[in-house]
Design a protein around this motif. Structure first.
Motif, PDB file in Angstrom:
ATOM      1  N   VAL A   1       0.832  -1.294   0.141  1.00  0.00           N
ATOM      2  CA  VAL A   1       0.009   0.054   0.044  1.00  0.00           C
ATOM      3  C   VAL A   1       0.820   1.076  -0.085  1.00  0.00           C
ATOM      4  O   VAL A   1       1.661   1.643   0.894  1.00  0.00           O
ATOM      5  N   GLY A   2       0.930   1.881  -0.973  1.00  0.00           N
ATOM      6  CA  GLY A   2       1.796   3.276  -1.328  1.00  0.00           C
ATOM      7  C   GLY A   2       1.142   4.341  -1.074  1.00  0.00           C
ATOM      8  O   GLY A   2      -0.204   4.326  -1.743  1.00  0.00           O
ATOM      9  N   ILE A   3       1.536   5.358  -0.219  1.00  0.00           N
ATOM     10  CA  ILE A   3       0.566   6.613   0.086  1.00  0.00           C
ATOM     11  C   ILE A   3       1.473   7.598  -0.621  1.00  0.00           C
ATOM     12  O   ILE A   3       2.705   7.817  -0.492  1.00  0.00           O
ATOM     13  N   GLU A   4       0.726   8.298  -1.510  1.00  0.00           N
ATOM     14  CA  GLU A   4       1.631   9.535  -2.229  1.00  0.00           C
ATOM     15  C   GLU A   4       2.087  10.508  -1.112  1.00  0.00           C
ATOM     16  O   GLU A   4       1.025  10.783  -0.433  1.00  0.00           O
ATOM     17  N   HIS A   5       3.071  11.176  -1.382  1.00  0.00           N
ATOM     18  CA  HIS A   5       3.539  12.224  -0.634  1.00  0.00           C
ATOM     19  C   HIS A   5       2.541  13.629  -1.040  1.00  0.00           C
ATOM     20  O   HIS A   5       1.890  13.444  -1.738  1.00  0.00           O
ATOM     21  N   GLY A   6       2.637  14.519   0.014  1.00  0.00           N
ATOM     22  CA  GLY A   6       1.914  15.739  -0.215  1.00  0.00           C
ATOM     23  C   GLY A   6       2.326  16.850  -0.812  1.00  0.00           C
ATOM     24  O   GLY A   6       2.049  18.131  -0.788  1.00  0.00           O
ATOM     25  N   ASN A   7       3.293  16.344  -1.832  1.00  0.00           N
ATOM     26  CA  ASN A   7       4.295  17.603  -2.499  1.00  0.00           C
ATOM     27  C   ASN A   7       4.615  18.555  -1.909  1.00  0.00           C
ATOM     28  O   ASN A   7       5.587  18.245  -1.038  1.00  0.00           O
ATOM     29  N   GLU A   8       4.107  19.744  -1.776  1.00  0.00           N
ATOM     30  CA  GLU A   8       4.751  20.823  -1.006  1.00  0.00           C
ATOM     31  C   GLU A   8       4.650  20.696   0.493  1.00  0.00           C
ATOM     32  O   GLU A   8       5.180  21.081   1.504  1.00  0.00           O
ATOM     33  N   ASN A   9       3.637  19.642   0.852  1.00  0.00           N
ATOM     34  CA  ASN A   9       3.519  19.213   2.348  1.00  0.00           C
ATOM     35  C   ASN A   9       4.375  18.059   2.701  1.00  0.00           C
ATOM     36  O   ASN A   9       4.216  17.635   3.780  1.00  0.00           O
ATOM     37  N   ARG A  10       4.952  17.436   1.740  1.00  0.00           N
ATOM     38  CA  ARG A  10       5.719  16.337   2.460  1.00  0.00           C
ATOM     39  C   ARG A  10       6.928  16.433   3.277  1.00  0.00           C
ATOM     40  O   ARG A  10       6.583  15.423   4.165  1.00  0.00           O
ATOM     41  N   LEU A  11       7.419  17.496   3.331  1.00  0.00           N
ATOM     42  CA  LEU A  11       8.413  17.713   4.658  1.00  0.00           C
ATOM     43  C   LEU A  11       7.405  17.536   5.848  1.00  0.00           C
ATOM     44  O   LEU A  11       7.929  17.159   6.965  1.00  0.00           O
ATOM     45  N   ALA A  12       6.276  18.244   6.012  1.00  0.00           N
ATOM     46  CA  ALA A  12       5.610  18.395   7.178  1.00  0.00           C
ATOM     47  C   ALA A  12       4.928  17.141   7.427  1.00  0.00           C
ATOM     48  O   ALA A  12       4.886  16.646   8.622  1.00  0.00           O
ATOM     49  N   GLU A  13       4.367  16.405   6.449  1.00  0.00           N
ATOM     50  CA  GLU A  13       3.776  15.029   6.566  1.00  0.00           C
ATOM     51  C   GLU A  13       4.777  14.079   7.060  1.00  0.00           C
ATOM     52  O   GLU A  13       4.513  13.100   7.861  1.00  0.00           O
ATOM     53  N   LEU A  14       6.070  14.109   6.547  1.00  0.00           N
ATOM     54  CA  LEU A  14       6.943  13.111   6.844  1.00  0.00           C
ATOM     55  C   LEU A  14       8.036  13.446   8.026  1.00  0.00           C
ATOM     56  O   LEU A  14       9.075  12.769   8.229  1.00  0.00           O
ATOM     57  N   THR A  15       7.618  14.280   8.859  1.00  0.00           N
ATOM     58  CA  THR A  15       8.489  14.606  10.072  1.00  0.00           C
ATOM     59  C   THR A  15       7.690  14.478  11.324  1.00  0.00           C
ATOM     60  O   THR A  15       6.717  15.318  11.452  1.00  0.00           O
ATOM     61  N   PRO A  16       8.225  13.688  12.284  1.00  0.00           N
ATOM     62  CA  PRO A  16       7.381  13.701  13.523  1.00  0.00           C
ATOM     63  C   PRO A  16       7.399  14.893  14.280  1.00  0.00           C
ATOM     64  O   PRO A  16       6.524  15.329  15.117  1.00  0.00           O
ATOM     65  N   PHE A  17       8.486  15.647  14.328  1.00  0.00           N
ATOM     66  CA  PHE A  17       8.728  16.832  15.084  1.00  0.00           C
ATOM     67  C   PHE A  17       9.090  18.163  14.383  1.00  0.00           C
ATOM     68  O   PHE A  17       9.649  17.885  13.379  1.00  0.00           O
ATOM     69  N   LYS A  18       8.613  19.258  14.597  1.00  0.00           N
ATOM     70  CA  LYS A  18       9.135  20.475  13.987  1.00  0.00           C
ATOM     71  C   LYS A  18      10.506  20.864  14.072  1.00  0.00           C
ATOM     72  O   LYS A  18      11.082  20.657  15.254  1.00  0.00           O
ATOM     73  N   ASN A  19      11.180  21.144  13.043  1.00  0.00           N
ATOM     74  CA  ASN A  19      12.385  21.550  13.096  1.00  0.00           C
ATOM     75  C   ASN A  19      12.551  23.092  13.035  1.00  0.00           C
ATOM     76  O   ASN A  19      11.731  23.628  12.302  1.00  0.00           O
ATOM     77  N   GLU A  20      13.647  23.647  13.895  1.00  0.00           N
ATOM     78  CA  GLU A  20      13.434  24.863  14.095  1.00  0.00           C
ATOM     79  C   GLU A  20      13.683  25.562  12.856  1.00  0.00           C
ATOM     80  O   GLU A  20      12.964  26.794  12.697  1.00  0.00           O
ATOM     81  N   LYS A  21      14.621  25.232  11.942  1.00  0.00           N
ATOM     82  CA  LYS A  21      14.891  25.827  10.689  1.00  0.00           C
ATOM     83  C   LYS A  21      14.267  25.526   9.624  1.00  0.00           C
ATOM     84  O   LYS A  21      13.616  26.399   8.837  1.00  0.00           O
TER      85      LYS A  21
END
Length: 269
Positions: free
Chosen positions: A98-118
């Motif tokens: 089962v492959g889930i498409e990434h969210g394009n411009e939201n890819r970084l947000a969706e695939l990071t558990p925690f917020k990065n300061e930068k």
């Protein structure tokens, strides 16, 4: 230090290279769209069914994978696909992907558990909530799956590797196996290591893969450190970890494509 090429891949691997390219997905692959209320969007899902699926009444294990655009089809991929369908067909593999498409411009947000300061991000919990509580129940209700954790895996590369590892810590009763390729631990390094350190039991079977020329000199160091940490939680004699470091391996689809078959075979698919 993170080198420019690696940052380029993390942030711009959302653009398909599809000029004059025909679809290469096999007939075993289909797609559908499902609402993802946790993320305020809908997700396109790519589904691979085994060659004998329509001819039997068997139930199959399932692997959930990220960045579906890159898994099956050269037309939608970023500089090359993983050729998963062809590889599984050749093995006559008994597994559903089962492959889930990434969210394009939201890819970084969706695939990071925690917020990065930068770089921001940090919506990984919402993304995994979607997989566990929306997508997986539909897959299990629609297809003949083995829904228990022993037969449910998660796999991804780069940010997808990070998220796959995080998923096993947050949902140990759901995911019993994980393929963690070139995990971007660096973007959440302190938080992910602290979470792993504070996790009392680790029962997941892990296949770790990275190259020694990925553009991030901390990649191998972080993977070695995480493997050591996991081994403090359980005896290495249980043979629940495998770590492969590819000499000359770079942070790209070729590394992950070439490592896919060995990973799923070792994980027991």
């Amino acid at each position: 230090m993170i080198r420019p090429l690696l940052l380029f891949f993390l942030f711009w691997a959302t653009i398909p290279i599809c000029i004059a390219q025909e679809s290469t997905a096999s007939k075993q692959v289909s797609t559908f769209t499902i609402a993802a209320p946790q993320l305020g969007t809908a997700k396109k899902i790519w589904l691979y069914l085994p060659l004998d699926y329509a001819k039997t009444t068997k139930k199959y294990p399932v692997i959930y994978m990220h960045d579906a655009q890159n898994l099956f089809d050269a037309k939608t991929s970023f500089v090359g696909e993983w050729n998963i369908d062809e590889k599984l067909d050749s093995l006559k593999a008994q597994v559903i992907i089962v492959g889930i498409e990434h969210g394009n411009e939201n890819r970084l947000a969706e695939l990071t558990p925690f917020k990065n300061e930068k770089y921001g991000g940090g919506k990984g919990d919402l993304y995994l909530d979607f997989i566990v509580n929306t997508l997986k129940p539909q897959i299990d209700a629609t297809y003949r799956t083995k829904p228990d954790k022993k037969h449910t895996g998660i796999m991804g590369s780069s940010l997808g590797g990070l998220t796959s590892f995080y998923a096993t810590l947050q949902y140990p009763a759901v995911f019993g196996k994980a393929g963690v390729f070139s995990p971007s631990f660096w973007i959440n390094r302190n938080a992910i290591f602290e979470l792993a350190e504070n996790t009392k039991k680790m029962q997941t079977k892990y296949y770790f893969l990275c190259g020694d020329s990925e553009g991030d000199e901390d990649m191998v160091r972080d993977l070695n450190k995480m493997e050591y940490l996991i081994n403090t939680k359980r005896c290495y004699c249980l043979n629940l970890n495998r770590k492969v470091i590819v000499k000359g391996g770079q942070h790209n689809e070729k590394l992950w494509r070439d490592g896919f078959v060995k990973a799923i075979l070792w994980l027991g698919y």
